[in-house]
Design a protein around this motif. Sequence first.
Motif, PDB file in Angstrom:
ATOM      1  N   THR A  56      -0.396   9.946 -20.472  1.00 36.10           N
ATOM      2  CA  THR A  56      -1.840  11.083 -20.616  1.00 36.10           C
ATOM      3  C   THR A  56      -3.006  10.814 -19.575  1.00 36.10           C
ATOM      4  N   ASN A  57      -4.000  11.259 -19.349  1.00 40.76           N
ATOM      5  CA  ASN A  57      -5.544  11.631 -18.961  1.00 40.76           C
ATOM      6  C   ASN A  57      -6.400  11.641 -20.036  1.00 40.76           C
ATOM      7  N   TYR A  58      -7.352  10.474 -19.013  1.00 43.44           N
ATOM      8  CA  TYR A  58      -8.972  10.223 -20.321  1.00 43.44           C
ATOM      9  C   TYR A  58      -9.920  10.851 -18.976  1.00 43.44           C
ATOM     10  N   ALA A  59     -11.049  11.254 -20.005  1.00 40.06           N
ATOM     11  CA  ALA A  59     -12.114  10.675 -18.794  1.00 40.06           C
ATOM     12  C   ALA A  59     -13.030   9.524 -18.869  1.00 40.06           C
ATOM     13  N   ASP A  60     -13.534   9.647 -17.741  1.00 43.40           N
ATOM     14  CA  ASP A  60     -14.127   8.055 -18.214  1.00 43.40           C
ATOM     15  C   ASP A  60     -14.672   7.499 -19.106  1.00 43.40           C
ATOM     16  N   SER A  61     -15.508   8.341 -19.093  1.00 40.35           N
ATOM     17  CA  SER A  61     -15.981   7.545 -20.981  1.00 40.35           C
ATOM     18  C   SER A  61     -15.638   7.400 -21.608  1.00 40.35           C
ATOM     19  N   VAL A  62     -14.707   7.868 -22.537  1.00 41.66           N
ATOM     20  CA  VAL A  62     -13.644   7.067 -23.547  1.00 41.66           C
ATOM     21  C   VAL A  62     -12.807   6.004 -23.061  1.00 41.66           C
ATOM     22  N   LYS A  63     -12.003   5.824 -21.953  1.00 38.14           N
ATOM     23  CA  LYS A  63     -10.761   5.268 -21.568  1.00 38.14           C
ATOM     24  C   LYS A  63     -11.218   3.593 -22.083  1.00 38.14           C
ATOM     25  N   GLY A  64     -10.065   3.347 -22.889  1.00 41.97           N
ATOM     26  CA  GLY A  64     -10.122   1.887 -23.854  1.00 41.97           C
ATOM     27  C   GLY A  64     -10.430   2.420 -25.131  1.00 41.97           C
ATOM     28  N   ARG A  65     -11.909   3.406 -25.629  1.00 40.64           N
ATOM     29  CA  ARG A  65     -11.959   3.860 -27.326  1.00 40.64           C
ATOM     30  C   ARG A  65     -11.146   5.062 -27.485  1.00 40.64           C
ATOM     31  N   PHE A  66     -10.597   5.817 -26.630  1.00 46.07           N
ATOM     32  CA  PHE A  66      -9.684   6.434 -27.434  1.00 46.07           C
ATOM     33  C   PHE A  66      -8.373   6.783 -26.854  1.00 46.07           C
ATOM     34  N   THR A  67      -7.488   7.074 -27.872  1.00 53.86           N
ATOM     35  CA  THR A  67      -6.363   7.636 -27.342  1.00 53.86           C
ATOM     36  C   THR A  67      -5.830   9.022 -28.028  1.00 53.86           C
ATOM     37  N   VAL A  77      -0.733  17.487 -31.453  1.00 55.60           N
ATOM     38  CA  VAL A  77      -1.462  16.722 -31.063  1.00 55.60           C
ATOM     39  C   VAL A  77      -2.509  15.585 -31.693  1.00 55.60           C
ATOM     40  N   TYR A  78      -2.441  14.546 -31.593  1.00 58.49           N
ATOM     41  CA  TYR A  78      -3.907  13.444 -32.564  1.00 58.49           C
ATOM     42  C   TYR A  78      -4.410  13.122 -31.320  1.00 58.49           C
ATOM     43  N   LEU A  79      -6.020  12.287 -31.926  1.00 59.16           N
ATOM     44  CA  LEU A  79      -7.426  11.624 -30.738  1.00 59.16           C
ATOM     45  C   LEU A  79      -7.660  10.784 -31.454  1.00 59.16           C
ATOM     46  N   GLN A  80      -6.655   9.456 -31.746  1.00 60.20           N
ATOM     47  CA  GLN A  80      -8.125   8.480 -32.251  1.00 60.20           C
ATOM     48  C   GLN A  80      -9.049   8.296 -31.342  1.00 60.20           C
ATOM     49  N   MET A  81     -10.034   8.122 -31.974  1.00 58.05           N
ATOM     50  CA  MET A  81     -11.064   8.250 -31.122  1.00 58.05           C
ATOM     51  C   MET A  81     -12.331   6.666 -32.507  1.00 58.05           C
ATOM     52  N   ASN A  82     -11.947   4.945 -30.813  1.00 55.04           N
ATOM     53  CA  ASN A  82     -12.611   4.311 -31.822  1.00 55.04           C
ATOM     54  C   ASN A  82     -14.259   4.136 -31.023  1.00 55.04           C
ATOM     55  N   SER A  83     -14.291   3.002 -31.496  1.00 57.67           N
ATOM     56  CA  SER A  83     -16.199   2.454 -31.145  1.00 57.67           C
ATOM     57  C   SER A  83     -16.920   3.694 -30.623  1.00 57.67           C
ATOM     58  N   LEU A  84     -16.735   4.961 -31.643  1.00 57.33           N
ATOM     59  CA  LEU A  84     -17.849   5.563 -31.293  1.00 57.33           C
ATOM     60  C   LEU A  84     -19.254   5.912 -31.123  1.00 57.33           C
ATOM     61  N   LYS A  85     -19.923   6.625 -30.431  1.00 58.61           N
ATOM     62  CA  LYS A  85     -21.066   5.650 -29.564  1.00 58.61           C
ATOM     63  C   LYS A  85     -21.694   7.268 -29.955  1.00 58.61           C
ATOM     64  N   SER A  86     -23.003   7.174 -30.216  1.00 59.18           N
ATOM     65  CA  SER A  86     -23.937   8.887 -30.315  1.00 59.18           C
ATOM     66  C   SER A  86     -23.974  10.015 -28.628  1.00 59.18           C
ATOM     67  N   GLU A  87     -23.572   9.726 -27.676  1.00 58.43           N
ATOM     68  CA  GLU A  87     -23.396  10.102 -26.990  1.00 58.43           C
ATOM     69  C   GLU A  87     -21.418  11.117 -27.170  1.00 58.43           C
ATOM     70  N   ASP A  88     -21.247  10.642 -27.759  1.00 58.47           N
ATOM     71  CA  ASP A  88     -19.762  11.650 -28.270  1.00 58.47           C
ATOM     72  C   ASP A  88     -19.606  12.733 -28.964  1.00 58.47           C
ATOM     73  N   THR A  89     -21.455  12.210 -29.789  1.00 59.71           N
ATOM     74  CA  THR A  89     -21.335  13.500 -30.647  1.00 59.71           C
ATOM     75  C   THR A  89     -20.983  14.713 -29.893  1.00 59.71           C
ATOM     76  N   ALA A  90     -20.094  16.022 -30.764  1.00 57.23           N
ATOM     77  CA  ALA A  90     -20.458  16.650 -29.706  1.00 57.23           C
ATOM     78  C   ALA A  90     -19.175  17.429 -30.880  1.00 57.23           C
ATOM     79  N   VAL A  91     -18.365  18.959 -30.473  1.00 52.91           N
ATOM     80  CA  VAL A  91     -17.781  19.302 -30.916  1.00 52.91           C
ATOM     81  C   VAL A  91     -16.789  19.704 -30.296  1.00 52.91           C
ATOM     82  N   TYR A  92     -15.493  19.634 -30.376  1.00 54.62           N
ATOM     83  CA  TYR A  92     -13.840  18.957 -30.193  1.00 54.62           C
ATOM     84  C   TYR A  92     -13.119  19.681 -30.364  1.00 54.62           C
TER      85      TYR A  92
END
Length: 125
Positions: A56-67, A77-92
Motif C-alpha cells: 500500500t501507498n498513502y498520501a501524507d494527508s490521510v496516513k493513519g486515518r484511511f485504510t 477495492v475498498y477505502l475505509q475513511m476514519n476521522s474525516l475532516k472538512s478538507e477531505d471533501t471531494a469527489v473520489y
Amino acid sequence: VQLVESGGGLVQPGGSLRLSCAASGSIFSINAMGWYRQAPGKQRELVADITSDGRTNYADSVKGRFTISRDNAKKTVYLQMNSLKSEDTAVYYCNADGRYYTDGAIFQLIDFRSWGQGTQVTVSS
C-alpha cells in the motif's frame, strides 16, 4: 473494463465512511488499484493505492486515518475513511490497471487503465 464506486455521502467531521469499487468486464488480471480525489478548484490527487500483492501507498494527508484494502476474488477495492475532516471533501475516483482479454477468434491480452465515475464525499457539520 468498468469500475463502479459506491459508499460516498455526507458525514460530520470525525465520522467515517467506507468506499467500494468493483471492477467488471473481461478482466485477465489487475495490477494496482487505487483511489484519487478531486476537490473543487484543485487537481486530482492520489489518496491511496494497493498492488496485487497487498503493498500500500498513502498520501501524507490521510496516513493513519484511511485504510485501503482489496479483495482480488471479487475484483473490488475498498477505502475505509476514519476521522474525516472538512478538507477531505471531494469527489473520489477509483482507478485500476491491468489486462483484459478479447473473446473473438484470436485470444489477446490488452493493457487497460480505467476510472470510475466518481462518488461525492462531503464532510460537514
